[in-house]
Design an enzyme around this catalytic site. Structure first.
Site, PDB file in Angstrom:
ATOM      1  N   TYR A  72       0.816  -1.226   0.000  1.00  0.00           N
ATOM      2  CA  TYR A  72       0.000   0.000   0.000  1.00  0.00           C
ATOM      3  C   TYR A  72       0.847   1.272   0.000  1.00  0.00           C
ATOM      4  O   TYR A  72       0.489   2.267  -0.632  1.00  0.00           O
ATOM      5  CB  TYR A  72      -1.014  -0.028   1.142  1.00  0.00           C
ATOM      6  N   GLN A 107     -14.906   1.956  -7.396  1.00  0.00           N
ATOM      7  CA  GLN A 107     -14.193   0.846  -6.769  1.00  0.00           C
ATOM      8  C   GLN A 107     -12.745   1.262  -6.495  1.00  0.00           C
ATOM      9  O   GLN A 107     -12.007   0.545  -5.839  1.00  0.00           O
ATOM     10  CB  GLN A 107     -14.217  -0.378  -7.702  1.00  0.00           C
ATOM     11  N   ASN A 108     -12.365   2.418  -7.053  1.00  0.00           N
ATOM     12  CA  ASN A 108     -10.985   2.871  -6.937  1.00  0.00           C
ATOM     13  C   ASN A 108     -10.732   3.488  -5.565  1.00  0.00           C
ATOM     14  O   ASN A 108     -11.620   4.096  -4.977  1.00  0.00           O
ATOM     15  CB  ASN A 108     -10.658   3.873  -8.044  1.00  0.00           C
ATOM     16  N   HIS A 125     -14.978   0.811  -1.896  1.00  0.00           N
ATOM     17  CA  HIS A 125     -13.866  -0.042  -1.455  1.00  0.00           C
ATOM     18  C   HIS A 125     -12.857   0.731  -0.604  1.00  0.00           C
ATOM     19  O   HIS A 125     -11.725   0.283  -0.392  1.00  0.00           O
ATOM     20  CB  HIS A 125     -13.178  -0.703  -2.660  1.00  0.00           C
ATOM     21  N   CYS A 136      -8.148   0.846  18.338  1.00  0.00           N
ATOM     22  CA  CYS A 136      -9.222   1.749  18.777  1.00  0.00           C
ATOM     23  C   CYS A 136     -10.158   2.129  17.636  1.00  0.00           C
ATOM     24  O   CYS A 136     -11.170   2.810  17.858  1.00  0.00           O
ATOM     25  CB  CYS A 136      -8.630   2.999  19.416  1.00  0.00           C
ATOM     26  N   ASN A 227     -15.105   1.145 -22.008  1.00  0.00           N
ATOM     27  CA  ASN A 227     -13.973   0.266 -21.704  1.00  0.00           C
ATOM     28  C   ASN A 227     -13.108   0.107 -22.949  1.00  0.00           C
ATOM     29  O   ASN A 227     -13.576   0.420 -24.055  1.00  0.00           O
ATOM     30  CB  ASN A 227     -14.509  -1.110 -21.256  1.00  0.00           C
TER      31      ASN A 227
HETATM   32  C1  BV8 Z   1     -17.663  -9.328   0.198  1.00  0.00           C
HETATM   33  C2  BV8 Z   1      -9.748  -2.577  -2.457  1.00  0.00           C
HETATM   34  C3  BV8 Z   1     -19.077 -10.228   1.926  1.00  0.00           C
HETATM   35  C4  BV8 Z   1      -8.437  -3.199  -2.222  1.00  0.00           C
HETATM   36  C5  BV8 Z   1     -11.024  -4.253  -3.678  1.00  0.00           C
HETATM   37  C6  BV8 Z   1     -19.833 -13.791  -5.390  1.00  0.00           C
HETATM   38  C7  BV8 Z   1     -19.279 -14.568  -6.351  1.00  0.00           C
HETATM   39  C8  BV8 Z   1     -17.869 -14.754  -6.344  1.00  0.00           C
HETATM   40  C9  BV8 Z   1     -17.042 -14.152  -5.396  1.00  0.00           C
HETATM   41  C10 BV8 Z   1     -17.624 -13.390  -4.458  1.00  0.00           C
HETATM   42  C11 BV8 Z   1     -18.998 -13.221  -4.446  1.00  0.00           C
HETATM   43  N1  BV8 Z   1     -19.271 -12.421  -3.402  1.00  0.00           N
HETATM   44  C12 BV8 Z   1     -18.138 -12.091  -2.762  1.00  0.00           C
HETATM   45  C13 BV8 Z   1     -17.119 -12.677  -3.403  1.00  0.00           C
HETATM   46  C14 BV8 Z   1     -15.745 -12.549  -3.044  1.00  0.00           C
HETATM   47  C15 BV8 Z   1     -15.100 -11.274  -3.609  1.00  0.00           C
HETATM   48  C16 BV8 Z   1     -15.082 -11.244  -5.114  1.00  0.00           C
HETATM   49  O1  BV8 Z   1     -15.889 -10.612  -5.767  1.00  0.00           O
HETATM   50  N2  BV8 Z   1     -14.049 -11.917  -5.659  1.00  0.00           N
HETATM   51  C17 BV8 Z   1     -13.841 -11.864  -7.121  1.00  0.00           C
HETATM   52  C18 BV8 Z   1     -12.321 -11.926  -7.368  1.00  0.00           C
HETATM   53  C19 BV8 Z   1     -14.580 -12.975  -7.801  1.00  0.00           C
HETATM   54  N3  BV8 Z   1     -15.772 -10.088  -3.113  1.00  0.00           N
HETATM   55  C20 BV8 Z   1     -15.421  -9.684  -1.866  1.00  0.00           C
HETATM   56  O2  BV8 Z   1     -14.645 -10.263  -1.144  1.00  0.00           O
HETATM   57  C21 BV8 Z   1     -16.103  -8.405  -1.379  1.00  0.00           C
HETATM   58  N4  BV8 Z   1     -16.579  -8.576  -0.023  1.00  0.00           N
HETATM   59  O3  BV8 Z   1     -18.269  -9.854  -0.687  1.00  0.00           O
HETATM   60  O4  BV8 Z   1     -17.975  -9.417   1.556  1.00  0.00           O
HETATM   61  C22 BV8 Z   1     -18.663 -11.596   1.737  1.00  0.00           C
HETATM   62  C23 BV8 Z   1     -17.509 -11.968   2.361  1.00  0.00           C
HETATM   63  C24 BV8 Z   1     -17.113 -13.290   2.152  1.00  0.00           C
HETATM   64  C25 BV8 Z   1     -17.837 -14.175   1.298  1.00  0.00           C
HETATM   65  C26 BV8 Z   1     -19.037 -13.727   0.748  1.00  0.00           C
HETATM   66  C27 BV8 Z   1     -19.464 -12.414   0.946  1.00  0.00           C
HETATM   67  C28 BV8 Z   1     -15.065  -7.253  -1.268  1.00  0.00           C
HETATM   68  C29 BV8 Z   1     -14.595  -6.869  -2.614  1.00  0.00           C
HETATM   69  C30 BV8 Z   1     -13.691  -5.635  -2.497  1.00  0.00           C
HETATM   70  C31 BV8 Z   1     -12.241  -6.020  -2.443  1.00  0.00           C
HETATM   71  N5  BV8 Z   1     -11.410  -4.821  -2.532  1.00  0.00           N
HETATM   72  N6  BV8 Z   1     -10.299  -3.097  -3.721  1.00  0.00           N
HETATM   73  C32 BV8 Z   1      -7.369  -2.560  -3.043  1.00  0.00           C
HETATM   74  O5  BV8 Z   1      -7.659  -1.813  -3.977  1.00  0.00           O
HETATM   75  O6  BV8 Z   1      -6.225  -2.830  -2.728  1.00  0.00           O
HETATM   76  S1  BV8 Z   1     -11.528  -4.977  -5.159  1.00  0.00           S
HETATM   77  C33 BV8 Z   1     -10.454  -4.320  -6.365  1.00  0.00           C
HETATM   78  O7  BV8 Z   1     -10.461  -5.254  -7.413  1.00  0.00           O
HETATM   79  C34 BV8 Z   1     -10.878  -3.010  -6.984  1.00  0.00           C
HETATM   80  O8  BV8 Z   1     -11.437  -2.125  -6.057  1.00  0.00           O
HETATM   81  C35 BV8 Z   1     -11.888  -3.469  -8.021  1.00  0.00           C
HETATM   82  O9  BV8 Z   1     -13.123  -3.695  -7.422  1.00  0.00           O
HETATM   83  C36 BV8 Z   1     -11.335  -4.806  -8.435  1.00  0.00           C
HETATM   84  C37 BV8 Z   1     -10.541  -4.659  -9.690  1.00  0.00           C
HETATM   85  O10 BV8 Z   1     -11.461  -4.540 -10.732  1.00  0.00           O
HETATM   86  P1  BV8 Z   1     -11.415  -3.275 -11.725  1.00  0.00           P
HETATM   87  O11 BV8 Z   1     -11.368  -2.019 -10.941  1.00  0.00           O
HETATM   88  O12 BV8 Z   1     -12.484  -3.489 -12.695  1.00  0.00           O
HETATM   89  O13 BV8 Z   1      -9.974  -3.389 -12.405  1.00  0.00           O
HETATM   90  P2  BV8 Z   1      -9.443  -4.515 -13.407  1.00  0.00           P
HETATM   91  O14 BV8 Z   1      -7.979  -4.321 -13.459  1.00  0.00           O
HETATM   92  O15 BV8 Z   1      -9.999  -5.838 -13.059  1.00  0.00           O
HETATM   93  O16 BV8 Z   1     -10.075  -4.112 -14.837  1.00  0.00           O
HETATM   94  C38 BV8 Z   1      -9.718  -2.893 -15.425  1.00  0.00           C
HETATM   95  C39 BV8 Z   1     -10.689  -2.702 -16.576  1.00  0.00           C
HETATM   96  O17 BV8 Z   1     -10.419  -1.428 -17.156  1.00  0.00           O
HETATM   97  C40 BV8 Z   1     -10.559  -3.760 -17.675  1.00  0.00           C
HETATM   98  O18 BV8 Z   1     -11.852  -4.142 -18.102  1.00  0.00           O
HETATM   99  C41 BV8 Z   1      -9.814  -3.007 -18.794  1.00  0.00           C
HETATM  100  O19 BV8 Z   1     -10.200  -3.444 -20.082  1.00  0.00           O
HETATM  101  C42 BV8 Z   1     -10.293  -1.575 -18.550  1.00  0.00           C
HETATM  102  N7  BV8 Z   1      -9.360  -0.526 -19.004  1.00  0.00           N
HETATM  103  C43 BV8 Z   1      -8.002  -0.534 -18.927  1.00  0.00           C
HETATM  104  N8  BV8 Z   1      -7.514   0.652 -19.397  1.00  0.00           N
HETATM  105  C44 BV8 Z   1      -8.598   1.401 -19.774  1.00  0.00           C
HETATM  106  C45 BV8 Z   1      -9.778   0.653 -19.503  1.00  0.00           C
HETATM  107  N9  BV8 Z   1     -11.021   1.126 -19.745  1.00  0.00           N
HETATM  108  C46 BV8 Z   1     -11.114   2.381 -20.311  1.00  0.00           C
HETATM  109  N10 BV8 Z   1     -10.020   3.168 -20.574  1.00  0.00           N
HETATM  110  C47 BV8 Z   1      -8.757   2.703 -20.334  1.00  0.00           C
HETATM  111  N11 BV8 Z   1      -7.703   3.486 -20.628  1.00  0.00           N
HETATM  112 ZN    ZN Z   2      -5.708   3.462  17.948  1.00  0.00          ZN
END
Ligand code: BV8
Ligand code: ZN
Length: 259
Positions: A72, A107-108, A125, A136, A227
């Site tokens: 981070y 999500q950013n 997020h 605390c 996208n």
């Molecule tokens: C939760 C903070 C309750 C951290 C992040 C149901 C089904 C399957 C899995 C799950 C489910 N429910 C829950 C889960 C588990 C999990 C999940 O979804 N896993 C995924 C991998 C399948 N979800 C969770 O854990 C969530 N919590 O559900 O709690 C719970 C708990 C346990 C079990 C059940 C329920 C919490 C999710 C949040 C995690 N934290 N971020 C950090 O940033 O360090 S997620 C993080 O990853 C980002 O915030 C974002 O959400 C994600 C990345 O995705 P994108 O932002 O879309 O980025 P990516 O690189 O993937 O894609 C970029 C896109 O941009 C591409 O399409 C590309 O083509 C495009 N692009 C590139 N350049 C350009 C462009 N577009 C336009 N112009 C450009 N120039």
């Molecule tokens: Zn403290």
């Protein structure tokens, strides 16, 4: 069916916005790519050989908090070195056009939307700019100043963690409810730069498209995907603007400006 030209798609998106009363937006890492912030997919979801899900998780922090802070602190330094791009500015211009009828769900964790001038931003997020004490619970905005390898709390000397939602953790309830409400009420839903894989955020896209079937009143929103390429959510979009969002979004806003 021949691929719709980008020009035509941009005109259709502007038309939909021109007749809209309320607009909501969902953004992902792609909107910050042209600023120099690496996306998750670009590195195949890996960081220095670690699966991001492993570093960005409570277990990862329990296992090796120094490694997680190294991850981070590196991202804070990266974001401190970049500026919002024209895609961010276009979304800020849209907010000034729709005022309180505009909601940006991101999500950013980079804070670049606010740096570009957006106000009504829901960080589902969390943010790189805030720390939270593991003892605390104190939450502090630290901006992007460099932090220690293992920063501790000024109030109780407890270990700090980034105020970010990690995999396996619930999203902040009030912010999530506001996001769902904005998507349920919007006429146009822009989906910008997300691979639409991570839940529950990606579920908002299907809510926007199918809310009429789900909540049985009115009709769904016009969903516009912005996208580089189609995604797993493209079937839920009425319009697809495929190209860098820093180039396509300003063109949509320009068309609206000439009103
Ligand atoms: C939760 C903070 C309750 C951290 C992040 C149901 C089904 C399957 C899995 C799950 C489910 N429910 C829950 C889960 C588990 C999990 C999940 O979804 N896993 C995924 C991998 C399948 N979800 C969770 O854990 C969530 N919590 O559900 O709690 C719970 C708990 C346990 C079990 C059940 C329920 C919490 C999710 C949040 C995690 N934290 N971020 C950090 O940033 O360090 S997620 C993080 O990853 C980002 O915030 C974002 O959400 C994600 C990345 O995705 P994108 O932002 O879309 O980025 P990516 O690189 O993937 O894609 C970029 C896109 O941009 C591409 O399409 C590309 O083509 C495009 N692009 C590139 N350049 C350009 C462009 N577009 C336009 N112009 C450009 N120039
Ligand atoms: Zn403290």
């Amino acid at each position: 069916m021949s691929a719709e030209t980008l020009d035509h798609a941009i005109r259709r998106a502007a038309d939909a916005l021109r007749s809209a009363r309320r607009v909501a937006v969902l953004t992902g890492a792609g909107v910050s790519a042209e600023s120099g912030v690496p996306t998750f997919r670009a590195s195949d979801g890996l960081w220095e050989g670690h699966r991001i899900e492993d570093v960005a998780s409570p277990d990862g922090f329990r296992r090796d908090p120094k490694l997680v802070w190294h991850f981070y602190n590196g991202r804070r330094a990266n974001v401190a070195s970049v500026q919002p791009n024209p895609g961010h500015s276009a979304l800020a211009a849209l907010e000034s056009r729709f005022a309180s009828n505009f909601t940006l769900v991101t999500q950013n964790v980079d804070g670049l939307h606010q740096a570009a001038g957006n106000r009504n931003v829901l960080e589902v997020h969390g943010s790189l700019r805030r720390t939270r004490c593991t003892e605390c619970g104190a939450v502090r905005d630290r901006g992007l100043e460099a932090l220690a390898e293992m920063p501790t709390c000024a109030l109780c000397a407890g270990l700090l963690r980034p105020d970010i939602v990690w995999f396996g953790e619930m999203l902040p309830a009030r912010i999530w409810e506001e996001a769902v409400a904005a998507v349920e009420a919007c006429d146009v839903f822009l989906v910008v730069g997300t691979s639409a894989v991570v839940q529950p955020a990606a579920g908002l896209i299907h809510l926007a498209r199918h809310r009429a079937d789900w909540i049985g009143e009115g009709e769904g929103a016009t969903v516009v995907e912005v996208n580089l390429t189609p995604t797993v959510a493209s079937h839920a979009a009425h319009i697809g603007l495929y190209g860098p969002s820093g180039q396509t979004l300003p063109r949509v806003v320009d068309l609206l400006r000439n009103d």
